[in-house]
Design a protein around this motif. Structure first.
Motif, mmCIF file in Angstrom:
data_model
loop_
_atom_site.group_PDB
_atom_site.id
_atom_site.type_symbol
_atom_site.label_atom_id
_atom_site.label_comp_id
_atom_site.label_asym_id
_atom_site.label_seq_id
_atom_site.Cartn_x
_atom_site.Cartn_y
_atom_site.Cartn_z
ATOM 1 N N ASN A 157 -32.339 92.300 -100.744
ATOM 2 C CA ASN A 157 -31.083 92.663 -100.089
ATOM 3 C C ASN A 157 -31.415 93.128 -98.675
ATOM 4 N N PHE A 158 -30.592 92.751 -97.727
ATOM 5 C CA PHE A 158 -30.714 93.228 -96.347
ATOM 6 C C PHE A 158 -29.379 93.863 -95.973
ATOM 7 N N GLY A 159 -29.390 95.185 -95.799
ATOM 8 C CA GLY A 159 -28.138 95.886 -95.516
ATOM 9 C C GLY A 159 -27.164 95.679 -96.651
ATOM 10 N N ILE A 160 -25.947 95.263 -96.307
ATOM 11 C CA ILE A 160 -24.925 95.043 -97.336
ATOM 12 C C ILE A 160 -24.966 93.615 -97.891
ATOM 13 N N GLU B 121 -41.585 78.158 -83.316
ATOM 14 C CA GLU B 121 -41.127 79.461 -83.787
ATOM 15 C C GLU B 121 -39.822 79.307 -84.564
ATOM 16 N N PHE B 122 -39.712 80.055 -85.648
ATOM 17 C CA PHE B 122 -38.490 80.129 -86.435
ATOM 18 C C PHE B 122 -38.002 81.572 -86.387
ATOM 19 N N VAL B 123 -36.686 81.746 -86.281
ATOM 20 C CA VAL B 123 -36.091 83.073 -86.213
ATOM 21 C C VAL B 123 -34.905 83.125 -87.172
ATOM 22 N N ALA B 124 -34.852 84.186 -87.970
ATOM 23 C CA ALA B 124 -33.715 84.427 -88.865
ATOM 24 C C ALA B 124 -33.010 85.694 -88.383
ATOM 25 N N THR B 125 -31.714 85.573 -88.072
ATOM 26 C CA THR B 125 -30.946 86.730 -87.604
ATOM 27 C C THR B 125 -29.705 86.921 -88.466
ATOM 28 N N LEU B 126 -29.325 88.176 -88.584
ATOM 29 C CA LEU B 126 -28.109 88.539 -89.304
ATOM 30 C C LEU B 126 -27.409 89.624 -88.499
ATOM 31 N N GLN B 127 -26.160 89.363 -88.138
ATOM 32 C CA GLN B 127 -25.378 90.296 -87.326
ATOM 33 C C GLN B 127 -26.161 90.701 -86.081
ATOM 34 N N ASP B 128 -26.747 89.697 -85.432
ATOM 35 C CA ASP B 128 -27.522 89.850 -84.192
ATOM 36 C C ASP B 128 -28.805 90.664 -84.349
ATOM 37 N N LYS B 129 -29.235 90.920 -85.563
ATOM 38 C CA LYS B 129 -30.488 91.634 -85.802
ATOM 39 C C LYS B 129 -31.525 90.631 -86.319
ATOM 40 N N VAL B 130 -32.700 90.637 -85.696
ATOM 41 C CA VAL B 130 -33.764 89.732 -86.121
ATOM 42 C C VAL B 130 -34.365 90.249 -87.428
ATOM 43 N N LEU B 131 -34.281 89.417 -88.465
ATOM 44 C CA LEU B 131 -34.864 89.768 -89.769
ATOM 45 C C LEU B 131 -36.260 89.181 -89.931
ATOM 46 N N ALA B 132 -36.492 88.052 -89.276
ATOM 47 C CA ALA B 132 -37.798 87.397 -89.368
ATOM 48 C C ALA B 132 -38.017 86.551 -88.123
ATOM 49 N N ARG B 133 -39.256 86.532 -87.668
ATOM 50 C CA ARG B 133 -39.656 85.707 -86.517
ATOM 51 C C ARG B 133 -41.098 85.295 -86.751
ATOM 52 N N SER B 134 -41.356 83.975 -86.689
ATOM 53 C CA SER B 134 -42.716 83.533 -86.971
ATOM 54 C C SER B 134 -43.000 82.162 -86.385
ATOM 55 N N ARG B 135 -44.254 81.999 -85.986
ATOM 56 C CA ARG B 135 -44.781 80.682 -85.623
ATOM 57 C C ARG B 135 -45.663 80.147 -86.766
ATOM 58 N N THR C 62 -34.338 95.848 -99.365
ATOM 59 C CA THR C 62 -34.620 96.460 -100.661
ATOM 60 C C THR C 62 -34.699 95.338 -101.685
ATOM 61 N N MET C 63 -35.536 95.543 -102.675
ATOM 62 C CA MET C 63 -35.640 94.542 -103.740
ATOM 63 C C MET C 63 -34.368 94.562 -104.578
ATOM 64 N N SER C 64 -33.932 93.400 -104.952
ATOM 65 C CA SER C 64 -32.776 93.244 -105.831
ATOM 66 C C SER C 64 -33.272 93.209 -107.271
ATOM 67 N N ASP C 65 -32.363 93.373 -108.207
ATOM 68 C CA ASP C 65 -32.750 93.220 -109.610
ATOM 69 C C ASP C 65 -32.576 91.777 -110.085
ATOM 70 N N LYS C 66 -32.153 90.901 -109.180
ATOM 71 C CA LYS C 66 -31.957 89.492 -109.520
ATOM 72 C C LYS C 66 -33.295 88.762 -109.506
ATOM 73 N N ASP C 67 -33.457 87.824 -110.410
ATOM 74 C CA ASP C 67 -34.555 86.884 -110.356
ATOM 75 C C ASP C 67 -34.088 85.561 -110.929
ATOM 76 N N THR C 68 -34.740 84.500 -110.530
ATOM 77 C CA THR C 68 -34.412 83.166 -111.032
ATOM 78 C C THR C 68 -35.722 82.442 -111.331
ATOM 79 N N TYR C 69 -35.608 81.392 -112.109
ATOM 80 C CA TYR C 69 -36.785 80.637 -112.528
ATOM 81 C C TYR C 69 -36.688 79.207 -112.034
ATOM 82 N N CYS C 70 -37.782 78.709 -111.485
ATOM 83 C CA CYS C 70 -37.917 77.303 -111.113
ATOM 84 C C CYS C 70 -39.114 76.754 -111.881
ATOM 85 N N PRO C 71 -38.958 75.648 -112.605
ATOM 86 C CA PRO C 71 -40.085 75.115 -113.375
ATOM 87 C C PRO C 71 -41.217 74.569 -112.513
#
Length: 128
Positions: A91-94, A32-46, A73-82
């Protein structure tokens, strides 16, 4: 499971067309992998995928259904990888541009299509 990404049979991505020996490895570890920000779980998956590319640190990609996109929320940023294609940012919160995904990747990278990855140094704890 480990899969080495190789140039597509039809037409390789611009990166692989120019550098066919470039190495990207996708792994599906059984943990399992868990991503947290300010003690809030943003993602959890096996079912996350680890992407290893060149000399870069490994990156964890979460299936979108295992990410709290209701907090994003979706950001207006994008990047390119060849090698992978255009990345869209979330964006998540601030925290602007905290995560990214490849919504329409090149053929070689379809296994991570729609999967979401986070900047690990901006999370509470490293994911890996």
């Amino acid at each position: 499971m480990e899969t080495e990404v190789t140039p597509g049979a039809a037409e390789p991505s611009p990166g692989f067309a120019k550098n066919p020996d470039y190495r990207i490895v996708l792994e599906s570890p059984d943990r399992e992998f868990v991503a947290t920000l300010q003690d809030k779980v943003l993602a959890r998956s096996r079912r996350a995928i680890i992407l290893r590319e060149g000399d870069y640190p490994p990156v964890v990609y979460f299936p979108p259904e295992d990410v709290r996109l209701d907090l994003a929320t979706m950001s207006d940023k994008d990047t390119y990888c060849p090698y992978k294609g255009m990345a869209s940012y979330w964006n998540f919160g601030i925290e602007n541009n905290l995560a990214w995904s490849y919504e329409d990747p090149f053929e070689e990278m379809l296994d991570i299509k729609g999967y979401v990855s986070f900047y690990m140094d901006r999370l509470d704890d490293p994911v890996i």
